[in-house]
Design an enzyme around this catalytic site. Structure first.
Site, PDB file in Angstrom:
ATOM      1  N   GLU A 126       2.825  -2.200  -8.726  1.00  0.00           N
ATOM      2  CA  GLU A 126       1.464  -1.646  -8.768  1.00  0.00           C
ATOM      3  C   GLU A 126       1.498  -0.133  -8.857  1.00  0.00           C
ATOM      4  OE1 GLU A 126      -2.273  -0.852  -5.801  1.00  0.00           O
ATOM      5  OE2 GLU A 126      -1.239  -2.760  -5.541  1.00  0.00           O
ATOM      6  N   CYS A 190      -7.793  -1.962  -0.443  1.00  0.00           N
ATOM      7  CA  CYS A 190      -8.695  -3.072  -0.769  1.00  0.00           C
ATOM      8  C   CYS A 190      -9.239  -3.730   0.502  1.00  0.00           C
ATOM      9  CB  CYS A 190      -7.997  -4.095  -1.660  1.00  0.00           C
ATOM     10  SG  CYS A 190      -6.734  -5.074  -0.852  1.00  0.00           S
TER      11      CYS A 190
END
Length: 534
Positions: A126, A190
């Site tokens: 990521e 998140c």
């Protein structure tokens, strides 16, 4: 044994959607998955069995792709996407929307002419996808890597699965080191990560052990295990129900269960079912079985896989009076943690071979590794404070000679005295200073030393279990005599620390006595009721 599930755990919506897309894809044999769809071995096996061409994340540059390519939930850079689009007829994009949000935030910060700082794991796919689209950026994995970058404008984001605590520690350090810069922070952690961390904190208030289910390569799973340890819980990370051992849970009244965001529901349910079966099994004698050492080996492995973070400084943090009180003391303890443990490890290997325990020596070796880790941390702090290390000290020399006097039991008895005294000492050291990195260091060592004491006390019980009650009482009387002698020496050598912490001699003695009685009670319970003391 009760099995208590965390309120939030397992698959997040981004991973769930990615899996749904993969499961609905027709003709999977004609599709290359560009990396691991999610970091979970069960999912990887499922995809391979369905026929997908799975490209290892280390092989993405050299693997010959099919005409149809699936982008994983971790996302990729726009540069890489353009390259794939030029070589493939179809792109199947399963990138998590919350990962896309991180990409967008970094592009916005770059457009504002800011140096972009990404808090995350440098080699994680990521993060690689995020930084490949930036002209200039810096990835920081912990507070140690944060410096004054001497630029006017900074933009800070986090990998989506970074823990809130880590992000806040790093942000505070960035602001401290770059006090003249215009710093803009965009919170890109998140929501599922936050939910799982908060649920874990609530869970750890009810249990002393947590099983964390997820792949070894999963960043958020690893961070859940780390958070357990920070909260004072024993954490064991497993990838499947097959990894669980009955003997780990004997005497455990309640065990927590959580899982990373890439762990399928079926895997969690299988682990929960297995825990239920274990809870209904008749009690065994875990501390006298080989599985005792397996459990401790699993604990040490999990604990050492977690990177402790401290707010290290580029300049000394101790005030003049604090330095006078604690400098020599820290030098002495740092030296004490550097022992090779060769005699102890040799005796542990002999005991394991004689008693049919293949794992005890390995667990003992991991224990020594943690002691050396403490030495490195303390050494780093001494270097930060411009305090030289010691290479020899009389009390340390005496303790090392005592540990070599006889067999494993004598070594452990002397070690125990040192470990219990360490619990008293680091608590006082934490109170004696306002230095943030030293306080954090003391707290981390206290967590680990508490487990070290438990490990050694239970091993003493394993050694003594077949002795008569009278023999055990005599041995414990001698153990206590060694401990009292050790406490006198420690108070004499480190009196300035205890005084600075507000410990009178009477307070010090009461604290030592309480610590000793707690370990003596555990020893007696382990000898008399082994199924209730693991």
């Amino acid at each position: 044994m009760r099995v208590i599930r965390a309120e939030f755990m397992g698959l997040c919506f981004g991973v769930r959607d990615a899996l749904a897309i993969a499961r609905e894809t027709h003709d999977p044999g004609a599709v290359s998955i560009y990396g691991e769809l999610v970091h979970n071995p069960t999912v990887q096996r499922e995809l391979s069995e369905r026929g997908f061409q799975v490209v290892g994340e280390q092989d993405r540059e050299t693997f010959k792709l099919t005409d149809r390519v699936m982008i994983t939930a971790h996302g990729i850079s726009q540069k890489r996407l353009a390259m794939l689009s030029s070589r493939s007829t179809e792109i199947i994009d399963t990138t998590c929307p919350l990962v896309r949000r991180v990409h967008e935030a970094t592009q916005t910060l770059q457009s504002e002419n800011r140096l972009v700082i990404v808090i995350g794991r440098r080699n994680h796919v990521e993060v690689q996808g995020i930084v490949e689209d930036l002209r200039q950026c810096i990835v920081v994995e912990n507070v140690d890597q944060i410096v004054d970058w001497k630029v006017a404008r900074l933009g800070v984001v986090s990998q989506s699965t970074t823990t809130p605590e880590m992000a806040q520690h790093c942000l505070a350090r960035i602001l401290e080191c770059n006090s003249d810069a215009d710093v803009r922070y965009v919170d890109t952690i998140c929501r599922p990560t936050r939910q799982r961390q908060q649920a874990l904190e609530a869970l750890c208030k009810s249990v002393s052990m947590v099983i964390v289910v997820g792949g070894k390569e999963s960043n958020n799973t690893r961070q859940l295990a780390q958070r357990c340890i920070e909260l004072g819980c024993e954490a064991i990370q497993v990838e499947s129900a097959d990894a669980l051992r009955d003997e780990w849970f004997a005497g455990v009244r309640a065990v927590g269960l959580t899982a990373g965001t890439s762990t399928p529901d079926e895997t969690i349910d299988a682990v929960a079912k297995r825990l239920g079966e274990i809870s209904e099994s008749p009690p065994s004698e875990p501390i006298f079985a080989e599985a005792f050492s397996q459990r401790w080996l699993a604990y040490f492995d999990t604990n050492q896989s977690v990177e402790a973070t401290f707010a290290w400084s580029d300049s000394p943090t101790l005030l003049s009076a604090e330095r006078t009180a604690v400098a020599r003391s820290i030098q002495t303890f740092q030296l004490g943690e550097t022992g090779s443990g060769q005699h102890f490890l040799k005796r542990s290997q002999e005991w394991g071979l004689a008693n049919g325990d293949r794992y005890y020596h390995h667990a003992a070796s991991r224990f020594i590794d943690e002691e050396h880790r403490h030495a490195r941390w303390l050494g780093h702090f001494l270097e930060q404070e411009r305090i030289p290390k010691l290479h020899k000290q009389w009390t340390d020399s005496i303790f090392r000679r005592l540990r070599r006097l006889a067999g494993l039991r004598t070594s452990i008895a002397v070690l125990l005295s040192a470990e219990i005294m360490a619990l008293v000492y680091y608590r006082a050291l934490k109170l004696a200073t306002g230095s943030q990195p030293l306080q954090q260091l003391c707290q981390q060592i206290l967590r680990e030393e508490a487990q070290h004491v438990r490990f050694q006390v239970l091993q003493l019980a394993r050694i003594d279990r077949n002795r008569s009650v009278w023999a055990r009482r005599c041995l414990r009387w001698m153990d206590r005599a060694v401990f009292r002698l050790a406490s006198l020496v420690v108070y004499h050598d480190h009196r300035a620390v205890f005084v600075a912490a507000g410990f009178s001699k009477a307070t010090f003695k009461r604290t030592c006595d309480r610590r000793w009685l707690a370990n003596d009670k555990l020893y007696a319970t382990a000898c008399n009721h082994p199924q209730a003391s693991s």
